[in-house]
Design a protein around this motif. Sequence first.
Motif, PDB file in Angstrom:
ATOM      1  N   UNK A  72       3.762   6.448   1.879  1.00 28.38           N
ATOM      2  CA  UNK A  72       2.917   6.775   0.986  1.00 28.38           C
ATOM      3  C   UNK A  72       2.985   5.444   0.094  1.00 28.38           C
ATOM      4  N   UNK A  73       4.072   4.859  -0.210  1.00 27.60           N
ATOM      5  CA  UNK A  73       3.862   3.997  -1.126  1.00 27.60           C
ATOM      6  C   UNK A  73       3.274   2.572  -0.621  1.00 27.60           C
ATOM      7  N   UNK A  74       3.588   2.330   0.781  1.00 29.85           N
ATOM      8  CA  UNK A  74       2.877   1.251   1.569  1.00 29.85           C
ATOM      9  C   UNK A  74       1.466   1.456   1.460  1.00 29.85           C
ATOM     10  N   UNK A  75       0.869   2.664   1.641  1.00 24.79           N
ATOM     11  CA  UNK A  75      -0.631   2.737   1.926  1.00 24.79           C
ATOM     12  C   UNK A  75      -1.261   2.643   0.323  1.00 24.79           C
ATOM     13  N   UNK A  76      -0.551   2.876  -0.795  1.00 27.20           N
ATOM     14  CA  UNK A  76      -1.005   2.564  -2.024  1.00 27.20           C
ATOM     15  C   UNK A  76      -1.044   1.036  -2.267  1.00 27.20           C
ATOM     16  N   UNK A  77      -0.096   0.261  -1.920  1.00 26.91           N
ATOM     17  CA  UNK A  77       0.131  -1.175  -2.074  1.00 26.91           C
ATOM     18  C   UNK A  77      -1.028  -1.734  -1.302  1.00 26.91           C
ATOM     19  N   UNK A  78      -1.294  -1.214  -0.203  1.00 26.55           N
ATOM     20  CA  UNK A  78      -2.189  -1.859   0.566  1.00 26.55           C
ATOM     21  C   UNK A  78      -3.886  -1.556   0.026  1.00 26.55           C
TER      22      UNK A  78
END
Length: 265
Positions: free
Chosen positions: A155-161
């Motif tokens: 979830x956090x990785x998606x938001x960063x990208x």
Amino acid sequence: MRAVRPRSWGRSLSGAVAASAAMLLLAPDAAWAEPGVPVPPSELITDKAAGAVTAADKDLVIKVRLAGLWEIPAGEMAQEKSDDDRIKEIGRDIAEQHGELDRLARAAAKKLKIDLPDEPNSAQQGWLDEMREAEGTDFDQIYIDRLRAAHGNIFPAIATIRATTRNDTVRKLAQRTNQFVATHMTLLETSGIVDFKALPTAPAPNASSSPPGVAQVAKNAASQSAVAPANLPVLLVVLVGGLLVGGFATSRLMPSRRRPSYRRR
């Protein structure tokens, strides 16, 4: 003349309640219906493979593909091995939605010429092996726990990208993936067996963890708009002095408005 009686709010409210009740009776499932495959508002984002692609962008596309490679068979096992109807429904919905998400990931990879894996990684294969060996409620717990943890990690990785990518195709995939993952987390939590106490805790807030660009912009804005306390008395003296000088000059330059006096002869 006949007086006009004010409209009764009670009657209006009663009418609205009756209309709502009638709609529920005619379509009882409408009030509780959940969406199938989520369709996020991503049509405003172009999808022309325009913009630089970073290593992090490629990694996200690969991770979306990997997620489908193990969560689709995991959902199929949930429909076959679980004795809980709710777990079966969750497995079916997540498997179907990952089929659609996998299609989106493969389309993005084709545009961007990214090589995708065809098998789950070793950790994901280990989770599938756990599920194959488990039965009944043990299977249910493993299935829910493993998928909920995996979705929480990505979830956090998606938001960063989504917030940083320069490429429009990756941006659109990230926005769509974010909606899918949020939906899956919600579905998994409706099982009622998620152990929230076992979830990892978020790191403590840290002011230095803000992106450098944002921090620098905020610092520059503060330095430009703030007035140092030490300079405030000097500014006040200059301001008062300017007002006094301006008033004195104005009084000297303006012609006198007094009428001329005449002597009697």
